[in-house]
Design a protein around this motif. Structure first.
Motif, PDB file in Angstrom:
ATOM      1  N   UNK A   1      48.228  33.672   1.486  1.00  0.00           N
ATOM      2  CA  UNK A   1      49.630  33.867   1.855  1.00  0.00           C
ATOM      3  C   UNK A   1      50.533  33.452   0.688  1.00  0.00           C
ATOM      4  N   UNK A   2      50.196  32.346   0.024  1.00  0.00           N
ATOM      5  CA  UNK A   2      50.977  31.912  -1.141  1.00  0.00           C
ATOM      6  C   UNK A   2      50.949  32.969  -2.233  1.00  0.00           C
ATOM      7  N   UNK A   3      49.776  33.529  -2.488  1.00  0.00           N
ATOM      8  CA  UNK A   3      49.658  34.569  -3.517  1.00  0.00           C
ATOM      9  C   UNK A   3      50.508  35.782  -3.142  1.00  0.00           C
ATOM     10  N   UNK A   4      50.472  36.160  -1.865  1.00  0.00           N
ATOM     11  CA  UNK A   4      51.265  37.312  -1.422  1.00  0.00           C
ATOM     12  C   UNK A   4      52.758  37.025  -1.565  1.00  0.00           C
ATOM     13  N   UNK A   5      53.181  35.807  -1.228  1.00  0.00           N
ATOM     14  CA  UNK A   5      54.599  35.437  -1.333  1.00  0.00           C
ATOM     15  C   UNK A   5      55.045  35.477  -2.778  1.00  0.00           C
ATOM     16  N   UNK A   6      54.245  34.899  -3.667  1.00  0.00           N
ATOM     17  CA  UNK A   6      54.596  34.887  -5.087  1.00  0.00           C
ATOM     18  C   UNK A   6      54.629  36.311  -5.626  1.00  0.00           C
TER      19      UNK A   6
ATOM     20  N   UNK B   1      57.865  38.116  -7.202  1.00  0.00           N
ATOM     21  CA  UNK B   1      57.825  38.715  -8.546  1.00  0.00           C
ATOM     22  C   UNK B   1      58.249  40.179  -8.482  1.00  0.00           C
ATOM     23  N   UNK B   2      57.826  40.878  -7.450  1.00  0.00           N
ATOM     24  CA  UNK B   2      58.206  42.279  -7.273  1.00  0.00           C
ATOM     25  C   UNK B   2      59.714  42.395  -7.060  1.00  0.00           C
ATOM     26  N   UNK B   3      60.271  41.496  -6.262  1.00  0.00           N
ATOM     27  CA  UNK B   3      61.715  41.511  -6.031  1.00  0.00           C
ATOM     28  C   UNK B   3      62.477  41.221  -7.323  1.00  0.00           C
TER      29      UNK B   3
ATOM     30  N   UNK C   1      65.259  45.472 -13.058  1.00  0.00           N
ATOM     31  CA  UNK C   1      65.362  46.914 -13.329  1.00  0.00           C
ATOM     32  C   UNK C   1      66.723  47.449 -12.876  1.00  0.00           C
ATOM     33  N   UNK C   2      67.174  46.980 -11.722  1.00  0.00           N
ATOM     34  CA  UNK C   2      68.471  47.406 -11.212  1.00  0.00           C
ATOM     35  C   UNK C   2      69.593  46.972 -12.162  1.00  0.00           C
ATOM     36  N   UNK C   3      69.492  45.730 -12.661  1.00  0.00           N
ATOM     37  CA  UNK C   3      70.503  45.234 -13.596  1.00  0.00           C
ATOM     38  C   UNK C   3      70.495  46.039 -14.897  1.00  0.00           C
TER      39      UNK C   3
ATOM     40  N   UNK D   1      68.219  34.205  -9.610  1.00  0.00           N
ATOM     41  CA  UNK D   1      66.943  34.715  -9.082  1.00  0.00           C
ATOM     42  C   UNK D   1      65.796  33.820  -9.539  1.00  0.00           C
ATOM     43  N   UNK D   2      65.789  33.488 -10.808  1.00  0.00           N
ATOM     44  CA  UNK D   2      64.715  32.639 -11.355  1.00  0.00           C
ATOM     45  C   UNK D   2      64.754  31.259 -10.708  1.00  0.00           C
TER      46      UNK D   2
END
Length: 177
Positions: free
Chosen positions: A40-45, A49-51, A57-59, A116-117
């Motif tokens: 679950x931690x790996x999926x959250x991270x 990272x994807x967000x 990319x949006x910026x 974000x960071x």
């Protein structure tokens, strides 16, 4: 000669075995829970990272659009300035305005990226602390189970000694009769 054990000894042995199996099953369950938590931690991270990548990319896209708009504005303004008698002054004015706008946009984008960071680092720290708490809990449970197993092992040894003494007494009694 077969050892004769009473029903009570058999019940104690079964109880000890059941206790050992229950502890082993609980340990397996804890290990599986830890694996699920790590996944679950790996999926959250990964999601974070994807967000972050999407936002960056949006910026970038927004920055490019703004840059293109500024270039078009400059070209239009430059064309207007050429037509007027005071072209150089207007050009410098527009150039300064464009530089200020560009700096302002870059500052806003940097601030958004830093936010974000910062959020990512906070989430990472929270997850790490959660992971450490689970690890400590696991270690203490494993230690407690190890203590129980050691006590059960000692109890089994004592039971075997009692059974051996019982067999010796029984043999002695049988030989006396």
């Amino acid at each position: 000669m077969k050892r004769k054990t009473s029903g009570l000894d058999s019940d104690v042995s079964e109880s000890i075995e059941q206790s050992i199996y229950a502890n082993i099953n609980r340990l397996k369950s804890m290990v599986e829970e830890n694996r699920k938590f790590n996944k679950k931690n790996e999926e959250t991270i990964s999601s974070l990272m994807s967000q972050i990548k999407s936002m960056v990319d949006e910026l970038k896209s927004e920055h490019e659009k703004n840059s293109q708009s500024l270039v078009k504005l400059l070209q239009q303004s430059f064309g207007e300035c050429e037509n007027s008698g005071n072209a150089t002054a207007k050009f410098h004015e527009l150039n300064e305005k464009c530089c200020e706008d560009k700096a302002s946009h870059q500052q806003a984008h940097l601030q958004a990226l830093n936010d974000i960071i910062s959020k990512f680092e906070e989430e990472k720290e929270r997850l790490f602390m959660q992971y450490e708490q689970i690890r400590k809990k696991e270690k203490s449970m494993i230690s407690a189970i190890a203590d129980k197993v050691a006590k059960l092992d000692k109890s089994l040894k004592i039971q075997k000694e009692i059974e051996e003494e019982y067999d010796i007494l029984l043999q002695a009694l049988c030989s006396c009769l």
